[in-house]
Structures are given as structure tokens and as C-alpha cells.
Design an enzyme around this catalytic site. Structure first.
Site: not given
Ligand code: GAR
Length: 202
Positions: A14, A16, A109, A111, A175
């Protein structure tokens, strides 16, 4: 000021979500997180929600008979909370086409690649195996096909010769934390919308 009522869907760490929570806490930010939803019990994102006093619910997907049943339950929670817009933030579940359709234009979303390159899992491994010198991240509208849909914002990140998947992931994540709040701001200020499958910028 009426603020866009947002739900953030997570499966894990989490970070993001945290970037979005922090952005929403800045004065004048045009969106407000009203709900955090996780498909995984114990996801650290749930703790981040608790610390920020944001209601959080866990819907363990394994307890549902089908993807559609799980998505229907999510849809109900989102509607109950008066959610207008959904941000997927490390939400590692495929969405049913009907759920994606129901929220079309109101769900985005993030990515960790410059889409349409390197969809799916093991994204940074894919980028290093391909030998690209630039990778990055994409905030995009969600469509039924995985990691597809028009981009709202992208950021480029240099790939260094010494990079491992972990070092590249860490640089891309910085980023991500910059562009996700900015993309949400654009949406909330109606500076971008989805029209006939394209992102239209005002
Ligand atoms: C992030 O890098 C996000 O972009 C990726 O998972 C990670 C989650 O990190 N998402 C994907 O690959 C979706 N296809 P977080 O839980 O610390 O935000």
C-alpha cells in the site's frame, strides 16, 4: 468545495495508497479517500488506512464462489460508501469484465512499466530481460483486458546497467508515488475523461 469520493483497492504493502492518502491531506486537494478495500487479510495497506482514520474493509476473495460473486460484493461496498471513483493500487486481482464495464471511466490503475510494454507480473524482470534503457510507470483507465486502457500519466525512469529487479522497482516506485496523486488530481479536476475508449484531456 465538493471533493471526489474515492475508494482505493489494495492487496499488500500500500505505498501507493499512502501517496494518495498524503496527497488528499494537502489543503485544497480535490479528492477524498472514503474507503480502502483489500482482498487480502492482514495487508499493510489496511494499517495505513487505520492510521489515517479511513474506513477499511477486507473481502477475502477465496471466500467467494466466483470472480463475479467477489466483484459483486466489492461493488456493493463501493456503492454503500457512496464511492464515485476507484483507484487500484497494487490490487492483484483480475476484475470481471462486468465490474470493469460498470465502473468504466471511473476506475484507474497504476502499473510499474511504460504500458503497453511489460504487462502482468514480474514487470521489472521483463524490462531487464528485454534490455530496455528506459522503463517507468503508467496510470491508466481500467478496461476489461489486463493492464490495458488509455494512459492518463506516464513517467520514464532510466534503467542502469547495474540494476536488479529490486533496484529498478525501487526507482520506479518513487515515480509511481509522484504520478498517481497527480493523475487523481487531473481526474478530480475534470482535466481528463474517458470517451469512446480514449483519454480526452481538457
Ligand atoms: C506497485 O509497484 C504497483 O505499480 C504494482 O504493484 C506495486 C504495489 O505496491 N501494481 C501492479 O503490478 C499491477 N499490475 P504498493 O502496494 O506499495 O502500492
Amino acid at each position: 468545495m465538493t471533493r471526489l469520493q474515492v475508494a482505493v483497492l489494495v492487496s499488500g504493502r500500500g505505498s501507493n495508497l499512502q501517496a494518495l492518502i498524503d496527497a488528499c491531506a494537502t489543503p485544497g486537494f480535490p479528492a477524498e479517500i472514503k474507503l480502502v478495500l483489500s482482498n487480502m487479510e492482514g495487508a499493510y495497506g489496511l494499517e495505513r488506512a487505520a492510521k489515517a482514520n479511513i474506513p477499511a474493509v477486507t473481502l477475502p476473495h477465496k471466500k467467494f464462489a466466483s470472480r463475479e460473486a467477489f466483484d459483486d460484493a466489492m461493488d456493493e461496498k463501493l456503492r454503500e460508501a457512496g464511492i464515485e471513483f476507484v483507484c487500484l493500487a497494487g490490487f492483484m486481482r483480475l476484475l470481471s469484465p462486468s465490474f470493469a464495464k460498470r465502473w468504466e471511466g471511473r476506475i484507474v490503475n497504476i502499473h510499474p512499466s511504460l504500458l503497453p510494454s511489460f504487462k502482468g507480473l514480474h514487470v521489472h524482470e521483463q524490462a531487464l530481460a528485454a534490455g530496455v534503457r528506459i522503463s517507468g510507470c503508467t496510470v491508466h483507465y481500467v478496461v476489461p483486458e489486463l493492464d490495458s486502457g488509455p494512459a492518463i500519466l506516464q513517467a520514464a525512469v532510466a534503467v542502469e546497467p547495474s540494476d536488479t529487479p529490486d533496484t529498478l522497482a525501487a526507482r520506479v516506485l518513487e515515480a509511481e508515488h509522484r504520478i498517481y496523486p497527480e493523475a487523481l488530481r487531473m481526474v478530480a479536476e475534470k482535466r481528463v475523461r474517458l470517451e469512446n475508449g480514449r483519454a480526452v484531456f481538457a
